[in-house]
Design a protein around this motif. Structure first.
Motif, PDB file in Angstrom:
ATOM      1  N   PHE A 156      17.152-103.518  -0.819  1.00  0.00           N
ATOM      2  CA  PHE A 156      16.360-102.741  -1.770  1.00  0.00           C
ATOM      3  C   PHE A 156      16.430-103.394  -3.144  1.00  0.00           C
ATOM      4  N   ASP A 160      10.988-104.371  -3.283  1.00  0.00           N
ATOM      5  CA  ASP A 160      11.323-104.263  -1.864  1.00  0.00           C
ATOM      6  C   ASP A 160      10.157-103.737  -1.037  1.00  0.00           C
ATOM      7  N   VAL A 191      19.475-106.215  -3.381  1.00  0.00           N
ATOM      8  CA  VAL A 191      19.055-107.605  -3.265  1.00  0.00           C
ATOM      9  C   VAL A 191      19.828-108.521  -4.210  1.00  0.00           C
TER      10      VAL A 191
END
Length: 326
Positions: A156, A160, A191
């Motif tokens: 995420f 995303d 991420v």
């Protein structure tokens, strides 16, 4: 290897941009091979002038890959697809592409190679995505035994494809589907944390290890949708979709995805994947072993899902002066 050259395949993607930033922050020069370098100009402004270099290369063409890895101190492979389209098949990207790159890395004598796969990768999986991911891992280890393999759960972050996709659907639809009843478990990873993990492995040097990267909490699919709806301050009906119906939706998604410029909402192969939990296995090495404390979903997603609220950042749920969403 400070000021060394790291070549990042897939550096223009969702994870790739974060990896480039993480490497630049550590002082590395970064080369990003791309099929269409003119589309990655935003990467060139990361870091100092000339610290990020773009070049043309394609995993389907060995000579271009060989040119891309020449002179590299380390190589990172992030290239992957979630659904097939045209020449971009799971086999061509996850297996043959990984083989072409691993061969070039080995021929160049590079031992510092980080290959990003996915939780659930298994050469014996019924899902073509997971199977080819598993086959790609085996090929990488065959040609570059020292390679590190990182397997993140769903990721995420600002761009995303999970929370943004369902938040967009909630803008238009009064219902959201719970594939298979919404019981599949996920362990979402931020991420930037995954990018940090990759940069740390590059910095230390590959050591033939495998890491599974998941966030600090496990959620069901239903819980993730409920959390997203709470953040965007919308009430939507969550409707369980049995597996046979999900397969039909997947087939419809594939038909839609065959049209130009359309991405399938769901494919039959993704339905197969959703039948298995996407969480870190008990015996796996993960963020802890890399010295990283991962961010929570709750701490991050409000920063980029706020735009889906009716009044954006000015929305104040609970205030009588603000109309409630249906």
């Amino acid at each position: 290897m400070k000021n060394g050259l790291v070549t990042v395949f897939g550096g223009s993607g969702f994870l790739g941009k974060h990896v480039v930033r993480a490497l630049v922050a550590k002082g590395y020069r970064v080369r990003v091979p791309m099929r269409r370098p003119h589309t990655g100009m935003d990467l060139r402004v990361i870091g100092n002038v000339g610290q990020v270099q773009l070049m043309q290369a394609n995993l389907r063409y060995e000579k271009s890959v060989q040119r891309a890895v020449e002179g590299s101190d380390a190589v990172v492979n992030l290239v992957a697809i979630l659904h097939e389209a045209g020449q971009q098949s799971f086999e061509s990207v996850h297996v043959r592409g990984a083989e072409t790159l691993a061969k070039a890395v080995a021929a160049e004598g590079i031992t510092n190679f980080v290959h990003v796969s996915a939780i659930g990768a298994d050469k014996d999986s019924k899902s073509d995505y997971a199977r080819t991911k598993g086959e790609g891992e085996n090929i990488v280890r065959e040609y570059v035994p020292s390679a590190d393999i990182l397997r993140p759960s769903i990721m995420f972050g600002n761009e995303d494809g999970f929370f943004n996709r369902f938040a967009s659907m909630a803008q238009l639809s009064p219902i959201l589907p719970l594939i298979g009843g919404g019981k599949t478990k996920f362990q979402p990873a931020y991420v930037a944390d995954v990018a940090d993990a990759i940069a740390r492995r590059v910095e230390v040097g590959a050591s033939a290890q495998t890491y599974e990267l998941g966030g600090p909490r496990v959620y069901s699919f239903k819980e993730l949708l409920e959390l997203m709806l709470d953040v965007i301050a919308k009430k939507r009906l969550l409707v369980p979709v049995p597996w046979f119906a999900a397969n039909m939706m997947g087939f419809g998604g594939e038909m839609a995805g065959a049209l130009p410029f359309l991405e399938p909402f769901l494919t039959r192969d993704q339905v197969k994947n959703l039948k298995n939990d996407n969480i870190v296995s008990e015996s796996a090495q993960g963020f802890d072993e890399l010295g990283i404390t991962p961010e929570t979903v709750e701490a991050i997603i409000p920063s980029y899902l706020m735009k889906y609220r009716k009044y954006g950042e000015f929305h104040q749920p609970g205030k009588d002066s603000w109309p409630e969403e249906a």
